[in-house]
Motif scaffolding. Structure first.
Motif, PDB file in Angstrom:
ATOM      1  N   GLU A  49       0.824  -1.212   0.000  1.00 21.43           N
ATOM      2  CA  GLU A  49       0.000   0.000   0.000  1.00 21.43           C
ATOM      3  C   GLU A  49       0.863   1.268   0.000  1.00 21.43           C
ATOM      4  N   ARG A  50       2.129   1.121  -0.374  1.00 20.97           N
ATOM      5  CA  ARG A  50       3.054   2.229  -0.590  1.00 20.97           C
ATOM      6  C   ARG A  50       3.430   2.955   0.701  1.00 20.97           C
ATOM      7  N   GLY A  51       3.397   2.224   1.819  1.00 17.44           N
ATOM      8  CA  GLY A  51       3.819   2.804   3.081  1.00 17.44           C
ATOM      9  C   GLY A  51       5.301   2.601   3.318  1.00 17.44           C
ATOM     10  N   THR A  52       5.863   3.422   4.196  1.00 16.21           N
ATOM     11  CA  THR A  52       7.265   3.307   4.610  1.00 16.21           C
ATOM     12  C   THR A  52       7.312   2.666   5.992  1.00 16.21           C
ATOM     13  N   TRP A  65       3.031   7.171   5.768  1.00 16.26           N
ATOM     14  CA  TRP A  65       2.775   7.410   4.343  1.00 16.26           C
ATOM     15  C   TRP A  65       3.038   8.873   4.001  1.00 16.26           C
ATOM     16  N   ASN A  66       3.517   9.111   2.789  1.00 15.79           N
ATOM     17  CA  ASN A  66       3.797  10.425   2.196  1.00 15.79           C
ATOM     18  C   ASN A  66       5.238  10.861   2.407  1.00 15.79           C
ATOM     19  N   HIS A  69       8.704   9.340  -0.447  1.00 20.12           N
ATOM     20  CA  HIS A  69       8.085   9.642  -1.738  1.00 20.12           C
ATOM     21  C   HIS A  69       6.686  10.210  -1.515  1.00 20.12           C
ATOM     22  N   GLU A  71       2.828  10.801  -1.517  1.00 20.01           N
ATOM     23  CA  GLU A  71       1.662   9.933  -1.658  1.00 20.01           C
ATOM     24  C   GLU A  71       0.438  10.803  -1.388  1.00 20.01           C
ATOM     25  N   ASP A  73      -2.690  10.506  -1.629  1.00 19.70           N
ATOM     26  CA  ASP A  73      -3.830   9.879  -0.963  1.00 19.70           C
ATOM     27  C   ASP A  73      -3.369   9.058   0.237  1.00 19.70           C
ATOM     28  N   HIS A  74      -2.461   9.645   1.041  1.00 16.88           N
ATOM     29  CA  HIS A  74      -1.816   8.869   2.099  1.00 16.88           C
ATOM     30  C   HIS A  74      -2.766   8.383   3.182  1.00 16.88           C
ATOM     31  N   ALA A  77      -4.606   5.317   1.850  1.00 18.25           N
ATOM     32  CA  ALA A  77      -3.691   4.186   1.712  1.00 18.25           C
ATOM     33  C   ALA A  77      -3.414   3.549   3.072  1.00 18.25           C
TER      34      ALA A  77
END
Length: 267
Positions: A49-52, A65-66, A69, A71, A73-74, A77
């Motif tokens: 889900e593009r999290g760190t 998130w965000n 990079h 994001e 729509d953090h 997500a």
């Protein structure tokens, strides 16, 4: 090098319920293997889900998130990741129980706000992480699930960004230890459009109605609305807690100026 920037992030904290007792009851090798599988599964979902993934704090996971990079729509997500983690854990806990292993029920807290994110530490060792009130709030909300009987709590700052796509409901207005102002706390129920969409929509709506009546001191109407909710979701801990407060305040009304705030002193 050491340094960071101010940026709006959505923070995610997860923790296993009763981990200390679990750790004391299992051999170290078995514990590490079991928790390792658990962390691997949840980490994979966060990253999908593009999290760190910031760090593991024992069995806890801190993610955001965000950053690094962007994001846009953090918040959504992070909510999607939280729900996916809980669904995956439902399946894993059933599998582990069948295998004779201990299930790992998990609580998750989410909060959105401006933090400092970047490299923190010394010249010898750096950690890319986030610092600020929002980080502390997300961590406190993870722990607050124990108080409310919930699995995913989120701050209103997150809920307000996602309520058009997710079912959320009010839980409390909380004065968190270390903060002067109270924050609205909500429960994340599910994503809209799912197979349980109609029921979750009714649960969210009736909880909101009951909570509004509670704040207006309309005890009888709040009581009736909560009983309707409990017919739909028997034993619902959020409704049961609110119903208990209604009964208390019906006999001993709160003082003038009461706004529904409760204190959350424990971490």
């Amino acid at each position: 090098k050491v340094g960071g920037e101010r940026r709006e992030l959505t923070l995610f904290f997860s923790d296993i319920e009763g981990f200390t007792t679990l750790a004391e009851s299992m051999p170290a090798e078995s514990l590490l293997s079991h928790v390792g599988e658990y962390l691997d599964e949840l980490t994979r979902i966060v990253m999908e889900e593009r999290g760190t993934v910031d760090k593991f704090i024992g069995d806890a996971i801190m993610s955001f998130w965000n950053a690094p990079h962007p994001e846009p729509d953090h918040a959504a997500a992070a909510c999607r990741a939280a729900l996916r983690c809980q669904r995956r854990l439902d399946a894993l806990n059933a599998k582990w129980s069948a295998e004779g292993k201990v299930p790992l029920p998990t609580r998750i807290g989410l909060a959105t706000g401006e933090v400092i994110v970047g490299n923190v530490g010394s010249s010898e060792r750096l950690n890319y992480t986030a610092l600020g009130d929002t980080v502390n709030l997300a961590a406190r909300l993870e722990g607050a699930n124990k108080r409310y009987g919930t699995r995913v709590l989120l701050a209103a700052t997150t809920a307000d960004l996602v309520r058009d796509r997710f079912h959320v409901r009010p839980v409390d207005l909380v004065a968190v230890k270390g903060k002067s102002s109270a924050v609205r706390v909500c429960e994340l129920l599910g994503e809209k459009g799912g197979e349980d969409d109609a029921r979750l929509a009714v649960v969210a709506e009736r909880t909101q109605d009951a909570y509004d009546l509670f704040l207006k001191r309309e005890w009888d109407l709040a009581d009736a609305t909560l009983h309707d909710l409990l017919e739909l979701v028997p034993g619902d801990p959020v409704a049961m807690r609110l119903l208990s407060l209604v009964e208390t305040f019906r006999h001993t009304p709160p003082p003038d100026g009461w706004d529904g705030t409760s204190r959350l002193d424990a971490k």
